[in-house]
Design a protein around this motif. Structure first.
Motif, PDB file in Angstrom:
ATOM      1  N   THR A  78      79.818  53.501  38.373  1.00 23.96           N
ATOM      2  CA  THR A  78      79.036  53.113  39.616  1.00 23.96           C
ATOM      3  C   THR A  78      79.965  52.484  40.506  1.00 23.96           C
ATOM      4  O   THR A  78      80.523  51.351  40.054  1.00 23.96           O
ATOM      5  CB  THR A  78      77.665  52.661  39.068  1.00 23.96           C
ATOM      6  OG1 THR A  78      76.646  52.474  40.320  1.00 23.96           O
ATOM      7  CG2 THR A  78      77.850  51.178  38.482  1.00 23.96           C
ATOM      8  N   PRO A  79      79.532  52.507  41.780  1.00 26.17           N
ATOM      9  CA  PRO A  79      80.342  51.645  42.767  1.00 26.17           C
ATOM     10  C   PRO A  79      79.655  50.304  42.749  1.00 26.17           C
ATOM     11  O   PRO A  79      78.478  50.358  42.042  1.00 26.17           O
ATOM     12  CB  PRO A  79      80.015  52.264  44.052  1.00 26.17           C
ATOM     13  CG  PRO A  79      79.241  53.228  43.932  1.00 26.17           C
ATOM     14  CD  PRO A  79      79.047  53.521  42.439  1.00 26.17           C
ATOM     15  N   ILE A  80      80.454  49.074  42.957  1.00 28.74           N
ATOM     16  CA  ILE A  80      79.901  47.886  42.928  1.00 28.74           C
ATOM     17  C   ILE A  80      79.566  47.717  44.437  1.00 28.74           C
ATOM     18  O   ILE A  80      80.289  47.749  45.295  1.00 28.74           O
ATOM     19  CB  ILE A  80      80.686  46.829  42.477  1.00 28.74           C
ATOM     20  CG1 ILE A  80      81.149  47.101  41.397  1.00 28.74           C
ATOM     21  CG2 ILE A  80      80.386  45.443  42.682  1.00 28.74           C
ATOM     22  CD1 ILE A  80      82.520  46.449  40.507  1.00 28.74           C
ATOM     23  N   TYR A  81      78.336  47.017  44.654  1.00 23.93           N
ATOM     24  CA  TYR A  81      77.597  46.663  45.765  1.00 23.93           C
ATOM     25  C   TYR A  81      77.634  45.225  46.387  1.00 23.93           C
ATOM     26  O   TYR A  81      77.431  44.570  45.432  1.00 23.93           O
ATOM     27  CB  TYR A  81      76.168  47.228  45.790  1.00 23.93           C
ATOM     28  CG  TYR A  81      76.164  48.764  45.815  1.00 23.93           C
ATOM     29  CD1 TYR A  81      76.189  49.610  47.044  1.00 23.93           C
ATOM     30  CD2 TYR A  81      75.770  49.599  44.766  1.00 23.93           C
ATOM     31  CE1 TYR A  81      76.492  50.962  46.872  1.00 23.93           C
ATOM     32  CE2 TYR A  81      75.763  50.980  44.669  1.00 23.93           C
ATOM     33  CZ  TYR A  81      76.112  51.663  45.806  1.00 23.93           C
ATOM     34  OH  TYR A  81      75.921  52.958  45.564  1.00 23.93           O
ATOM     35  N   ASN A  82      77.628  45.105  47.679  1.00 22.87           N
ATOM     36  CA  ASN A  82      77.501  43.643  48.074  1.00 22.87           C
ATOM     37  C   ASN A  82      75.959  43.411  48.233  1.00 22.87           C
ATOM     38  O   ASN A  82      75.241  44.251  48.149  1.00 22.87           O
ATOM     39  CB  ASN A  82      78.263  43.597  49.434  1.00 22.87           C
ATOM     40  CG  ASN A  82      79.743  43.517  49.396  1.00 22.87           C
ATOM     41  OD1 ASN A  82      80.182  43.220  48.524  1.00 22.87           O
ATOM     42  ND2 ASN A  82      80.449  44.450  50.208  1.00 22.87           N
ATOM     43  N   SER A  83      75.839  42.157  48.427  1.00 25.92           N
ATOM     44  CA  SER A  83      74.199  41.734  48.662  1.00 25.92           C
ATOM     45  C   SER A  83      73.712  42.471  49.670  1.00 25.92           C
ATOM     46  O   SER A  83      72.437  42.390  49.814  1.00 25.92           O
ATOM     47  CB  SER A  83      73.832  40.432  48.564  1.00 25.92           C
ATOM     48  OG  SER A  83      74.804  39.758  49.812  1.00 25.92           O
ATOM     49  N   ASP A  84      74.414  42.807  50.579  1.00 23.46           N
ATOM     50  CA  ASP A  84      73.714  43.634  51.931  1.00 23.46           C
ATOM     51  C   ASP A  84      73.718  45.155  51.659  1.00 23.46           C
ATOM     52  O   ASP A  84      73.079  45.798  52.765  1.00 23.46           O
ATOM     53  CB  ASP A  84      74.465  43.281  53.091  1.00 23.46           C
ATOM     54  CG  ASP A  84      75.967  43.555  53.211  1.00 23.46           C
ATOM     55  OD1 ASP A  84      76.376  44.430  52.288  1.00 23.46           O
ATOM     56  OD2 ASP A  84      76.496  43.350  54.103  1.00 23.46           O
ATOM     57  N   GLY A  85      73.950  45.449  50.660  1.00 23.76           N
ATOM     58  CA  GLY A  85      74.046  46.985  50.246  1.00 23.76           C
ATOM     59  C   GLY A  85      75.136  47.778  50.698  1.00 23.76           C
ATOM     60  O   GLY A  85      75.210  49.035  50.286  1.00 23.76           O
ATOM     61  N   THR A  86      76.035  47.184  51.113  1.00 24.04           N
ATOM     62  CA  THR A  86      77.499  47.974  51.096  1.00 24.04           C
ATOM     63  C   THR A  86      78.225  47.999  50.011  1.00 24.04           C
ATOM     64  O   THR A  86      78.201  47.184  49.293  1.00 24.04           O
ATOM     65  CB  THR A  86      78.130  47.543  52.502  1.00 24.04           C
ATOM     66  OG1 THR A  86      78.583  45.858  52.377  1.00 24.04           O
ATOM     67  CG2 THR A  86      77.453  47.525  53.817  1.00 24.04           C
ATOM     68  N   VAL A  87      79.151  48.939  50.092  1.00 20.86           N
ATOM     69  CA  VAL A  87      79.956  49.057  48.937  1.00 20.86           C
ATOM     70  C   VAL A  87      81.005  47.919  48.898  1.00 20.86           C
ATOM     71  O   VAL A  87      81.414  47.328  50.178  1.00 20.86           O
ATOM     72  CB  VAL A  87      80.603  50.308  48.503  1.00 20.86           C
ATOM     73  CG1 VAL A  87      79.573  51.483  48.240  1.00 20.86           C
ATOM     74  CG2 VAL A  87      81.537  50.710  49.820  1.00 20.86           C
ATOM     75  N   LYS A  88      81.386  47.341  47.675  1.00 18.44           N
ATOM     76  CA  LYS A  88      82.584  46.110  47.669  1.00 18.44           C
ATOM     77  C   LYS A  88      83.856  46.648  47.727  1.00 18.44           C
ATOM     78  O   LYS A  88      84.020  47.898  47.309  1.00 18.44           O
ATOM     79  CB  LYS A  88      82.278  45.208  46.602  1.00 18.44           C
ATOM     80  CG  LYS A  88      82.929  44.130  46.373  1.00 18.44           C
ATOM     81  CD  LYS A  88      82.584  43.571  44.990  1.00 18.44           C
ATOM     82  CE  LYS A  88      83.116  41.960  45.172  1.00 18.44           C
ATOM     83  NZ  LYS A  88      82.590  41.141  46.116  1.00 18.44           N
ATOM     84  N   LEU A  89      84.644  46.325  48.528  1.00 17.86           N
ATOM     85  CA  LEU A  89      85.790  46.566  48.865  1.00 17.86           C
ATOM     86  C   LEU A  89      86.833  45.583  48.044  1.00 17.86           C
ATOM     87  O   LEU A  89      86.588  44.401  48.217  1.00 17.86           O
ATOM     88  CB  LEU A  89      86.075  46.804  50.397  1.00 17.86           C
ATOM     89  CG  LEU A  89      85.409  47.715  51.185  1.00 17.86           C
ATOM     90  CD1 LEU A  89      85.751  47.665  52.706  1.00 17.86           C
ATOM     91  CD2 LEU A  89      85.605  49.117  50.530  1.00 17.86           C
ATOM     92  N   TYR A  90      87.981  46.304  47.422  1.00 23.77           N
ATOM     93  CA  TYR A  90      89.004  45.439  46.860  1.00 23.77           C
ATOM     94  C   TYR A  90      89.838  44.796  48.064  1.00 23.77           C
ATOM     95  O   TYR A  90      90.428  45.446  48.881  1.00 23.77           O
ATOM     96  CB  TYR A  90      89.793  46.233  45.928  1.00 23.77           C
ATOM     97  CG  TYR A  90      90.741  45.634  45.098  1.00 23.77           C
ATOM     98  CD1 TYR A  90      90.661  44.722  44.111  1.00 23.77           C
ATOM     99  CD2 TYR A  90      92.354  45.811  45.443  1.00 23.77           C
ATOM    100  CE1 TYR A  90      91.401  44.030  43.647  1.00 23.77           C
ATOM    101  CE2 TYR A  90      93.156  45.160  44.548  1.00 23.77           C
ATOM    102  CZ  TYR A  90      92.809  44.237  43.905  1.00 23.77           C
ATOM    103  OH  TYR A  90      93.811  43.588  42.827  1.00 23.77           O
TER     104      TYR A  90
END
Length: 93
Positions: A78-90
């Motif tokens: 599963t993708p990892i999400y930020n608290s605002d709902g956007t996907v977390k970028l490396y």
């Protein structure tokens, strides 16, 4: 004639039935998961616990981070999400 055919069929059934199944080749520990469309790189490997492994990977093309949990016969990603709902970028490298 019917006995010969029955004997051949039973023999072939036993031959194929006794070959069995295996888990297949285990991928080396240092290899990355991916193919020509998704190029995933492992950035974290958790310890084995009850034959389960957790990992964090990222896609080299999109920089999206993924959480992976796998064991012998199960796999989840599963993708990892930020608290605002956007996907977390490396942000490494």
């Amino acid at each position: 004639m019917k006995k010969k055919i029955l004997a051949v069929v039973l023999g072939l059934t036993l031959c194929f039935g006794m070959t069995g199944c295996t888990k297949g080749d285990i991928e080396p520990e240092n290899s990355d998961i991916g193919n020509k469309y998704i190029d995933l790189v492992t950035i974290y490997k958790g310890d084995y616990k009850d034959d389960e492994r957790t990992e964090v990977l990222y896609d080299k093309n999109t920089k999206v981070m993924y959480f992976v949990k796998r064991s012998d016969y199960r796999f989840g990603i599963t993708p990892i999400y930020n608290s605002d709902g956007t996907v977390k970028l490396y942000d490494g490298e």
